[in-house]
Scaffold this motif. Structure first.
Motif, mmCIF file in Angstrom:
data_model
loop_
_atom_site.group_PDB
_atom_site.id
_atom_site.type_symbol
_atom_site.label_atom_id
_atom_site.label_comp_id
_atom_site.label_asym_id
_atom_site.label_seq_id
_atom_site.Cartn_x
_atom_site.Cartn_y
_atom_site.Cartn_z
ATOM 1 N N ALA A 95 -17.823 -1.762 3.034
ATOM 2 C CA ALA A 95 -17.671 -0.412 3.586
ATOM 3 C C ALA A 95 -18.097 0.684 2.608
ATOM 4 N N TYR A 96 -18.163 0.370 1.333
ATOM 5 C CA TYR A 96 -18.464 1.401 0.331
ATOM 6 C C TYR A 96 -19.944 1.779 0.416
ATOM 7 N N LYS A 97 -20.232 3.087 0.450
ATOM 8 C CA LYS A 97 -21.596 3.572 0.664
ATOM 9 C C LYS A 97 -22.204 4.225 -0.572
ATOM 10 N N GLY A 98 -21.386 4.429 -1.630
ATOM 11 C CA GLY A 98 -21.890 5.145 -2.795
ATOM 12 C C GLY A 98 -22.695 4.273 -3.742
ATOM 13 N N PRO A 99 -23.172 4.899 -4.851
ATOM 14 C CA PRO A 99 -23.978 4.171 -5.824
ATOM 15 C C PRO A 99 -23.149 3.075 -6.522
ATOM 16 N N VAL A 100 -23.809 1.938 -6.795
ATOM 17 C CA VAL A 100 -23.142 0.788 -7.415
ATOM 18 C C VAL A 100 -24.049 0.220 -8.494
ATOM 19 N N LEU A 101 -23.425 -0.120 -9.636
ATOM 20 C CA LEU A 101 -24.122 -0.851 -10.685
ATOM 21 C C LEU A 101 -23.317 -2.120 -10.983
ATOM 22 N N ILE A 102 -24.016 -3.241 -10.998
ATOM 23 C CA ILE A 102 -23.370 -4.523 -11.305
ATOM 24 C C ILE A 102 -23.958 -5.041 -12.611
ATOM 25 N N VAL A 103 -23.071 -5.238 -13.590
ATOM 26 C CA VAL A 103 -23.473 -5.710 -14.919
ATOM 27 C C VAL A 103 -22.761 -7.030 -15.179
ATOM 28 N N ASN A 104 -23.504 -8.074 -15.510
ATOM 29 C CA ASN A 104 -22.873 -9.388 -15.674
ATOM 30 C C ASN A 104 -23.654 -10.242 -16.662
ATOM 31 N N GLY A 105 -22.951 -11.065 -17.408
ATOM 32 C CA GLY A 105 -23.592 -12.003 -18.316
ATOM 33 C C GLY A 105 -24.046 -13.248 -17.581
ATOM 34 N N ASN A 159 -25.044 -0.114 -22.791
ATOM 35 C CA ASN A 159 -24.939 1.338 -22.775
ATOM 36 C C ASN A 159 -26.187 2.001 -22.204
ATOM 37 N N GLU A 160 -27.377 1.458 -22.504
ATOM 38 C CA GLU A 160 -28.605 2.080 -21.995
ATOM 39 C C GLU A 160 -28.692 1.996 -20.468
ATOM 40 N N PRO A 161 -28.497 0.800 -19.860
ATOM 41 C CA PRO A 161 -28.557 0.779 -18.384
ATOM 42 C C PRO A 161 -27.440 1.590 -17.731
ATOM 43 N N MET A 162 -26.247 1.627 -18.346
ATOM 44 C CA MET A 162 -25.175 2.434 -17.770
ATOM 45 C C MET A 162 -25.499 3.911 -17.879
ATOM 46 N N GLU A 163 -26.008 4.365 -19.051
ATOM 47 C CA GLU A 163 -26.360 5.769 -19.230
ATOM 48 C C GLU A 163 -27.442 6.180 -18.223
ATOM 49 N N ARG A 164 -28.425 5.308 -18.049
ATOM 50 C CA ARG A 164 -29.499 5.618 -17.101
ATOM 51 C C ARG A 164 -28.950 5.706 -15.674
ATOM 52 N N PHE A 204 -25.803 6.442 -14.782
ATOM 53 C CA PHE A 204 -24.984 7.637 -14.633
ATOM 54 C C PHE A 204 -25.865 8.885 -14.474
ATOM 55 N N SER A 205 -26.990 8.926 -15.202
ATOM 56 C CA SER A 205 -27.903 10.077 -15.101
ATOM 57 C C SER A 205 -28.496 10.177 -13.699
ATOM 58 N N GLN A 206 -28.881 9.014 -13.130
ATOM 59 C CA GLN A 206 -29.428 9.015 -11.768
ATOM 60 C C GLN A 206 -28.383 9.488 -10.763
ATOM 61 N N VAL A 207 -27.137 9.048 -10.963
ATOM 62 C CA VAL A 207 -26.072 9.467 -10.046
ATOM 63 C C VAL A 207 -25.857 10.967 -10.144
ATOM 64 N N ASP A 208 -25.773 11.473 -11.384
ATOM 65 C CA ASP A 208 -25.553 12.911 -11.562
ATOM 66 C C ASP A 208 -26.709 13.724 -11.006
ATOM 67 N N ALA A 209 -27.940 13.145 -11.065
ATOM 68 C CA ALA A 209 -29.125 13.860 -10.558
ATOM 69 C C ALA A 209 -29.279 13.693 -9.058
ATOM 70 N N GLY A 210 -28.469 12.851 -8.420
ATOM 71 C CA GLY A 210 -28.560 12.636 -6.968
ATOM 72 C C GLY A 210 -29.686 11.724 -6.567
ATOM 73 N N THR A 211 -30.256 10.964 -7.515
ATOM 74 C CA THR A 211 -31.380 10.076 -7.189
ATOM 75 C C THR A 211 -30.960 8.609 -7.109
ATOM 76 N N ALA A 212 -29.700 8.319 -7.376
ATOM 77 C CA ALA A 212 -29.236 6.928 -7.320
ATOM 78 C C ALA A 212 -29.218 6.439 -5.881
ATOM 79 N N ARG A 213 -29.453 5.141 -5.726
ATOM 80 C CA ARG A 213 -29.529 4.557 -4.398
ATOM 81 C C ARG A 213 -28.135 4.442 -3.780
ATOM 82 N N THR A 214 -28.016 4.805 -2.506
ATOM 83 C CA THR A 214 -26.789 4.619 -1.732
ATOM 84 C C THR A 214 -27.079 3.629 -0.615
ATOM 85 N N ARG A 215 -26.036 3.279 0.132
ATOM 86 C CA ARG A 215 -26.255 2.299 1.196
ATOM 87 C C ARG A 215 -27.265 2.824 2.227
ATOM 88 N N SER A 216 -27.235 4.117 2.489
ATOM 89 C CA SER A 216 -28.148 4.667 3.500
ATOM 90 C C SER A 216 -29.600 4.604 3.051
#
Length: 876
Positions: free
Chosen positions: A223-233, A274-279, A281-293
């Protein structure tokens, strides 16, 4: 002392956990306690760290949520790698510097605590990073207040139930419950002085898993529609890569970052993420991160597909296999059953599970062998080994090596209770290591896939059943384990002839009341005796039934005192001697030799404890060597008598003080059980073949454990129990039709020679039935008082109702005789003395058994007799 330490530890633990203990660099806020999704009136202290850099490029704070059992200190290396963000790192309640004792430790409750913290800190929106177990916390927040999340980051975070551990809520929570019970037991039963409260693996960590329910998380992620980042080893074994891929599938807008390493790799080296997370977060703050829509339509369509579990592979599979190998050492059958369920659930493949369990079996069995080889017999007397391996079982298995070793090793794998003592014996006797390993490895090749495979098949039925009964999941899992245990430990042995005969003996012991345990037979009698106590208004009245006998023969009567009381009866009392236990073996043998010389008696001799109980510790010795062995191992005073030949009977006598003569109320004919060899069958086979002896098979197998695999010659009769004791295997038959006036007259004469004796049972031997009827040539072996029984009731022809009725009548007579004795002025012992006697009886009760030598069983011994070709039949 232990209880005092435990009490002190509980006090220290209570004082520590009643308050929060924030670190110097932490702040605290008060939030309302959450119980089952409801906020209560109680307040809970929540500690957190906050890092505000001098120059913030991002207006949106980042909240880092720790996993379990760790706290916020997990992220101690992160602030320096995120210099442009305000970081909030809370210690969730139950962990770190926050309050420990809360009502609800679930991820759902922690989500509420986090929202309260955000309110307290006036944070409207934040990037939420959920690490490990707190991935579930972050997902719950995303569902409750999606507008409060700028983005969701699952940093090796849990999510869908189907990819967590065993893949099923019921199975997982069964394991979590076991973990909670173990840690809770340590917490409350071990004096740890709060050390466990401060450690990572504590009861609060276990509660976090036990209280949490991951089943709703899949729906929340869908149900969640916002931006998501999955980080895993890629090498993460706690949240495997397959879990991260499934989370990315059901959230098609998710960005993914997979790095080389395990579960804590990025915590130790934040530069990895830290680099992929920073990138991101920047996309989210800029409104360019991918959402479900705005996600890829192909991924959206894939998200709607049903879940198909990937089997664990790579490093994670190796870790699972290692865990199975280790688990086999703690519980062989349970681990193999669990491995079968893992196979059914698709967690691991069949052959990897079988291989891991096989390696565990071989390693464990070789370990048992090596313990026996290097530690040997003395180790069996030491804790903790003696808790798990019985000396008697090792002795039994050790004597089996004279037969086909391959069949024994192979069969022990399928025989419940035989594996550990048998393999220990193999090492103790220094059987060749490589030969032993080859044999038991071959047996494990059959056992492992069989048990794992059957468990997987049963697992399918089990899982389908409780899928609609999840509230019974823990009991269902327990039921499955018990079912499989019963199948392999109770049903599988029936494949063998020995197993079937042992089952028949067990069945007969349960269905024939003469073999019932005392707790099952005696309750109606106890209730009847209590009624007599109320009727006569005295609990101690029956203790004067025999005023001349200590405690009237209720408990702890000494045989030498009774024989002394009967000394006026003449030759019916065979010559006897008491030998104290405190004498050295040399002194005891001197006493015995002097007795033999004075009384002109020869071997065989009967040696019995001076204070006896149901034939316990009684033995027959055939020569001086056996006598020395018996006395050297016997821990109590003994009475020695010659072994009297003839037929054995139990004769019950009673008389009131105002009667001139008494009466015999019961005669029991005692027959000693025996088997007859056929020249080919072992003693164990003869016992199991015999229709009567099989009923007492466990007792006889234990008694003759050193000789079970010896083969008696044709027509050699082996007496299984030379003693006329029902508990030791003797057959009791009703002989009341043998009572005659001459018999009663003789027993009245004997009894009146013992001043103060009125009620009890004689055990006698007599040359023939005719002599018994005539009351001549009797030899009194023992006399028992109040608690003796009219043992003719144990004749297989009698019903349990007859037995109850007879014993009740006997107790009624005991109270009637006691009432007459009380009227004559006799008074029972005080309650204090009576309780002291009972305490001594409980303290001194022992399961000591007389040693049995080869001569006692086989050639050259008086118990060995020749008879006809009725091989394997009890002599009647």
């Amino acid at each position: 002392m232990y209880l005092l330490l435990l009490g002190a530890s509980s006090l220290v633990s209570h004082r520590y956990t009643r308050h929060s203990h924030p670190a110097d660099d932490q702040q605290t806020v008060q939030v309302r306690e959450v119980v089952r999704a409801q906020r209560g009136d109680k307040h809970v202290a929540l500690a957190y760290r906050e890092y505000i850099p001098g120059h913030m490029a991002s207006p949106t704070p980042v909240i880092l949520l720790h996993g379990t059992p760790m706290a916020g200190q997990t992220f101690k290396h992160f602030p320096e790698h995120f210099p442009h963000h305000r970081l909030i790192i809370p210690d969730l309640p139950g962990f770190g510097g926050s309050e420990r004792k809360i009502a609800d430790y679930s991820i759902d409750a922690h989500a509420d605590y986090l929202l309260q913290l955000m309110d307290k800190l006036q944070i409207e929106r934040a990037h939420l990073v959920g690490y490990s177990q707190s991935g579930g916390v972050a997902i719950h927040v995303a569902d409750r207040a999606p507008d409060r999340l700028a983005s969701l980051v699952l940093f090796a975070g849990i999510g869908a139930q189907e990819v967590e551990l065993l893949g099923d809520y019921a199975l997982n929570h069964a394991l979590y419950a076991v973990q909670y019970v173990i840690l809770g037991g340590l917490q409350h039963l071990f004096p740890h002085m709060s050390l466990l409260d401060r450690s990572l693996l504590n009861v609060y960590y276990a509660r976090n898993f036990k209280d949490s329910d991951q089943r709703p998380l899949r729906g929340h992620m869908e149900a969640y529609k916002g931006p998501v980042l999955i980080v895993n080893g890629r090498g993460d074994t706690q949240v495997p890569l397959a879990a991260a891929r499934e989370h990315a599938r059901i959230m098609p807008q998710a960005e993914t970052v997979y790095f080389e390493g395990g579960h804590i790799k990025a915590l130790l080296d934040p530069q990895i993420v830290n680099e992929p997370m920073e990138r991101f977060f920047s996309q989210v703050d800029a409104g360019t991160a991918r959402t479900r829509s705005s996600a890829d339509p192909a991924r959206i369509r894939a998200a709607a597909d049903p879940y198909t579990r990937e089997k664990i592979s790579g490093p994670a599979l190796i870790v699972i296999m290692i865990l199975l190998v280790l688990a086999v050492q703690a519980g062989e059958d349970l681990t193999l059953i669990g491995a079968g369920i893992l196979v059914f659930k698709g967690v691991v493949g069949f052959w990897p599970a079988v291989l891991a369990c096989y390696i565990g079996l071989v390693v464990g069995d070789c370990g048992i062998y090596l313990m026996g080889r290097f530690l040997g017999r003395p180790a069996l007397r030491k804790r903790p080994l003696r808790w798990f391996i019985s000396q008697k079982k090792v002795d039994l298995q050790a004597h089996r090596f004279s037969r086909n070793m391959f069949l024994l090793v192979f069969g022990s794998r399928f025989l419940p209770g035989a594996r550990v003592p048998f393999y220990f014996s193999a090492g103790m006797l220094r059987v060749g290591f490589f030969r032993f390993t080859a044999y038991q490895g071959f047996a494990a090749l059959f056992w492992t896939p069989l048990l794992v495979g059957i468990s997987a098949i049963f697992g399918e039925t089990f899982i389908h059943w409780f899928s609609s009964n999840k509230h019974l999941a823990l009991w269902s899992l327990l039921g499955l384990v018990l079912l499989l245990w019963f199948l392999f430990h109770k049903i599988l042995p029936l494949v063998t002839w020995r197993g079937r005969r042992m089952w028949i003996g067990s069945w007969r012991r349960r269905t024939r009341w003469e073999f019932w345990p005392r707790w099952l037979f005696y309750p109606p009698i106890v209730l009847y005796v209590l009624g007599l106590v109320l009727r006569y208004r005295s609990l101690r009245l029956c203790l004067v039934v025999n005023p001349g006998m200590p405690y009237s023969g209720f408990l702890r009567e000494r045989k030498h005192e009774i024989f002394t009381g009967l000394q006026g009866a003449g030759e019916v009392i065979p010559p006897w001697i008491r030998i104290p236990a405190e004498l050295s073996i040399h002194g005891q043998m001197q006493h015995l030799d002097a007795y033999r010389e004075k009384q002109t008696v020869d071997y065989p001799l009967v040696i019995k404890p001076d204070i006896g109980y149901r034939g316990q510790g009684v033995g027959v010795v055939a020569n001086e060597e056996e006598a020395r062995e018996f006395l050297d191992t016997c821990p109590v005073d003994v009475v020695v008598q010659p072994r009297i030949a003839g037929l054995e009977f139990g004769v019950f006598y009673m008389r009131t003080a105002d009667e001139s003569s008494g009466r015999v109320t019961s005669i029991t004919a005692k027959e000693t059980p025996s088997v007859v060899g056929d020249g080919t069958a072992t003693l164990e086979e003869l016992i199991l073949r015999d229709e009567r002896a099989v009923c007492m098979a466990p007792f006889f197998i234990e008694k003759f454990r050193d000789h079970l695999y010896e083969v008696p010659g044709r027509d050699e009769r082996i007496v299984l129990s030379p003693l006329g004791t029902h508990a030791r295997g003797a057959v009791f038959l009703d002989g009341c039709d043998l009572i005659t006036p001459a018999l009663e007259e003789e027993f009245d004469r004997i009894s009146q020679c013992y001043p103060g004796f009125h009620f009890g049972r004689y055990d006698i031997r007599v040359p023939s039935v005719e002599d018994l009827k005539a009351g001549r040539s009797l030899s009194v072996l023992e006399l028992n008082g109040l608690t003796s029984e009219s043992t003719h009731i144990y004749d297989p022809r009698h019903s349990v109702l007859y037995g109850w009725r007879t014993i009740m009548q006997q107790w009624r007579s005991a109270f009637e005789i006691s009432a007459v004795n009380r009227a004559a002025g006799h008074r029972p012992e005080s309650y204090r003395v009576l309780l002291g006697v009972i305490h001594e009886w409980i303290r001194d009760t022992t399961d000591y058994e007389a040693p049995i030598s080869v001569a006692t069983v086989f050639k050259g011994h008086p118990l060995l007799e020749r008879q006809g070709k009725n091989s394997g039949q009890v002599t009647r």
